[in-house]
Design an enzyme around this catalytic site. Structure first.
Site, PDB file in Angstrom:
ATOM      1  N   THR A 194      -5.895   2.678  -7.005  1.00 27.55           N
ATOM      2  CA  THR A 194      -7.198   2.615  -6.331  1.00 27.55           C
ATOM      3  C   THR A 194      -8.045   3.823  -6.708  1.00 27.55           C
ATOM      4  O   THR A 194      -7.621   4.968  -6.513  1.00 27.55           O
ATOM      5  CB  THR A 194      -6.995   2.548  -4.809  1.00 27.55           C
ATOM      6  OG1 THR A 194      -6.177   1.418  -4.508  1.00 27.55           O
ATOM      7  CG2 THR A 194      -8.326   2.418  -4.080  1.00 27.55           C
TER       8      THR A 194
ATOM      9  N   SER B  96       0.823  -1.213   0.000  1.00 30.34           N
ATOM     10  CA  SER B  96       0.000   0.000   0.000  1.00 30.34           C
ATOM     11  C   SER B  96       0.858   1.264   0.000  1.00 30.34           C
ATOM     12  O   SER B  96       1.959   1.285   0.540  1.00 30.34           O
ATOM     13  CB  SER B  96      -0.886  -0.009   1.251  1.00 30.34           C
ATOM     14  OG  SER B  96      -1.442   1.264   1.478  1.00 30.34           O
TER      15      SER B  96
HETATM   16  C1  LIG Z   1      -6.778  -2.249   7.443  1.00 30.10           C
HETATM   17  C2  LIG Z   1      -7.040  -2.096   5.971  1.00 30.10           C
HETATM   18  C3  LIG Z   1      -6.289  -1.185   5.248  1.00 30.10           C
HETATM   19  C4  LIG Z   1      -6.511  -1.012   3.884  1.00 30.10           C
HETATM   20  N1  LIG Z   1      -5.732  -0.129   3.208  1.00 30.10           N
HETATM   21  C5  LIG Z   1      -5.885  -0.024   1.865  1.00 30.10           C
HETATM   22  C6  LIG Z   1      -5.016   0.816   1.121  1.00 30.10           C
HETATM   23  O1  LIG Z   1      -4.128   1.451   1.667  1.00 30.10           O
HETATM   24  N2  LIG Z   1      -5.218   0.896  -0.216  1.00 30.10           N
HETATM   25  C7  LIG Z   1      -6.199   0.191  -0.861  1.00 30.10           C
HETATM   26  O2  LIG Z   1      -6.322   0.284  -2.077  1.00 30.10           O
HETATM   27  N3  LIG Z   1      -7.023  -0.611  -0.174  1.00 30.10           N
HETATM   28  C8  LIG Z   1      -6.885  -0.735   1.163  1.00 30.10           C
HETATM   29  N4  LIG Z   1      -7.723  -1.566   1.860  1.00 30.10           N
HETATM   30  C9  LIG Z   1      -8.751  -2.342   1.131  1.00 30.10           C
HETATM   31  C10 LIG Z   1      -8.141  -3.639   0.644  1.00 30.10           C
HETATM   32  O3  LIG Z   1      -7.165  -3.381  -0.348  1.00 30.10           O
HETATM   33  C11 LIG Z   1      -9.163  -4.581   0.034  1.00 30.10           C
HETATM   34  O4  LIG Z   1      -9.874  -3.951  -1.014  1.00 30.10           O
HETATM   35  C12 LIG Z   1     -10.156  -5.143   1.024  1.00 30.10           C
HETATM   36  O5  LIG Z   1      -9.585  -5.265   2.316  1.00 30.10           O
HETATM   37  C13 LIG Z   1     -10.611  -6.495   0.522  1.00 30.10           C
HETATM   38  O6  LIG Z   1     -11.515  -7.086   1.381  1.00 30.10           O
HETATM   39  P1  LIG Z   1     -11.094  -8.213   2.462  1.00 30.10           P
HETATM   40  O7  LIG Z   1     -10.373  -7.501   3.552  1.00 30.10           O
HETATM   41  O8  LIG Z   1     -12.440  -8.735   2.870  1.00 30.10           O
HETATM   42  O9  LIG Z   1     -10.237  -9.252   1.767  1.00 30.10           O
HETATM   43  C14 LIG Z   1      -7.517  -1.766   3.222  1.00 30.10           C
HETATM   44  C15 LIG Z   1      -8.267  -2.698   3.955  1.00 30.10           C
HETATM   45  C16 LIG Z   1      -8.042  -2.871   5.310  1.00 30.10           C
HETATM   46  C17 LIG Z   1      -8.855  -3.905   6.058  1.00 30.10           C
END
Ligand SMILES: Cc1cc2nc3c(=O)[nH]c(=O)nc-3n(C[C@H](O)[C@H](O)[C@H](O)COP(=O)(O)O)c2cc1C
Length: 293
Positions: free
Chosen positions: A68, A19
Site C-alpha cells: 500500500t 492486512s
Molecule cells: C476498516 C478498514 C480497514 C482498512 N485497513 C486497511 C489496511 O490495513 N491496509 C490497506 O491497504 N487498506 C486498508 N483499508 C482500505 C481497503 O483495503 C480498501 O482500499 C477499501 O476499503 C476499498 O473500498 P471499499 O471498502 O468501498 O470496498 C481499510 C478499509 C477499511 C474500511
C-alpha cells in the site's frame, strides 16, 4: 474473523488479502483457508521490520504482496472520533462501553470466548504489547511520509514474489509502478476514508488502464457493492476488483456463511449482468458496454 473470511474466499475461488494490522496471523489464515492469503504491507520506518514481515509472509507460503503506497500518514477520519473509535478520554470510553453493553453476543463470542485481540502479524515486532492500544501506538509511529519511488525500488528487490502496488490514482504513478517492476497495481483511494474530496477510482481508472493496462495488471477498489458494480469496473478497464467494507459487513452479520453468501450472490449478479448485456466471456466486457454519452 480473517481466518473465516479467508476460508470463504478460497471456497469461492477468489484470493483473500490479509492486512498488516489484521487480528489473525498469516499462518492462522493460511491454515484455515487451506491456502496462503495475499499479504498487505505498508512501508514502515523500521526497514528491518519490513524485511522480517516479508520473510514471515514468504515462510507462510504467501507469494503475492499487496504493498500500500497511499498512506504516508493516516487521514483525519472524523467519523472514527465521533463514534468513540479513535479518541481517548472519558466520553469516548463511555461511548465504547455503551456499544459493548448493547452487543451481548459480541461480548460472549469475541471478548469472553475469543483470544485476546492483537495484531497477529506484529507480535514479534511489538514484544510485550498487551492490548490493541500498544500495537496501534507502534504502527502510528511507523508511518513513513518520506517514502519515494527509490524506496519502492528497494522493496522490489526484497520480494521475489508477485508485487501489486495499491493506492495508485494517476497515470504518472501507474507508469512509475511499471518502471519499478510491479506486477500489477490497485487503483485505489483507500476507500475514500483518508482524504475528504479525493477523486473516485471510477473516474481515474479509464485513463490509467489505457496507459498501462497492456503492460501490467490493473485492479481497482472502492465502492464496489454488487456484481453489477464488478461489471462496471471491468468495463472501465480493470482486470478485477478488490473489496473492503462489504466482506467485513457480511462477516459481522453472519460470519463465514455471510461472506460465502456475499460472494455467491455477486457471482450470480455478474453472470446475470453479462447475460443481459449480451456478453459471454468476462474478457469481452469493455467500454462498449458503458453508456458514456
Ligand atoms: C476498516 C478498514 C480497514 C482498512 N485497513 C486497511 C489496511 O490495513 N491496509 C490497506 O491497504 N487498506 C486498508 N483499508 C482500505 C481497503 O483495503 C480498501 O482500499 C477499501 O476499503 C476499498 O473500498 P471499499 O471498502 O468501498 O470496498 C481499510 C478499509 C477499511 C474500511
Amino acid at each position: 474473523g480473517e481466518a473465516q473470511a479467508g476460508r470463504a474466499a478460497h471456497a469461492a475461488g477468489v484470493p483473500f488479502t490479509l492486512s498488516t494490522v489484521g487480528i489473525c496471523p498469516i499462518s492462522e489464515v493460511a491454515a484455515a483457508a487451506g491456502t496462503p492469503p495475499w499479504f498487505q504491507l505498508y512501508m514502515l520506518r523500521d526497514r528491518g521490520a519490513v524485511r522480517a514481515l516479508l520473510d514471515g509472509a514468504w515462510a507462510a507460503g504467501c507469494r503475492t504482496l499487496v504493498f500500500t503506497v497511499d498512506l504516508p500518514l493516516p487521514g483525519m477520519r472524523l467519523r472514527d472520533i465521533r463514534h468513540g473509535m479513535a479518541a481517548s478520554g472519558a466520553r469516548p470510553a463511555l461511548i465504547r462501553a455503551a456499544q459493548v453493553l448493547a452487543r451481548p453476543g459480541w461480548v460472549q463470542d469475541v471478548a469472553l470466548r475469543g483470544q485476546p485481540l492483537r495484531f497477529g502479524n506484529l507480535t514479534a515486532q511489538v514484544p510485550g504489547a498487551r492490548d490493541l492500544g500498544a500495537f496501534k501506538a507502534w504502527v502510528d509511529a511507523q508511518f513513513d511520509p518520506s517514502v519515494t519511488w527509490q524506496d519502492i525500488d528497494w522493496l522490489r528487490g526484497q520480494w521475489q514474489g508477485r508485487l501489486l502496488l495499491k493506492g495508485i490514482l494517476d497515470v504518472q504513478d501507474a507508469q512509475a509502478a511499471v518502471q519499478v517492476g510491479a506486477d500489477g497495481i490497485v487503483v485505489s483511494n483507500h476507500g475514500g476514508r483518508q482524504l475528504d474530496s479525493v477523486a473516485s477510482t471510477a473516474a481515474k481508472l479509464p485513463a490509467i488502464a489505457q496507459a498501462v493496462g497492456a503492460q501490467t495488471e490493473v485492479l481497482v477498489d472502492g465502492g464496489v457493492r454488487s456484481g453489477v458494480d464488478v461489471f462496471k469496473a471491468l468495463a472501465l478497464g480493470a482486470r478485477g476488483v478488490l473489496i473492503g467494507r462489504p466482506w467485513v459487513w457480511a462477516l459481522a452479520a453472519q460470519g463465514e456463511a455471510g461472506v460465502r453468501t456475499l460472494l455467491a450472490q455477486w457471482q450470480r449478479e455478474l453472470l446475470l449482468a453479462m447475460t443481459l448485456a449480451g456478453v459471454t466471456r468476462v474478457a469481452d466486457i469493455g467500454p462498449q458496454h458503458l453508456d458514456t454519452d
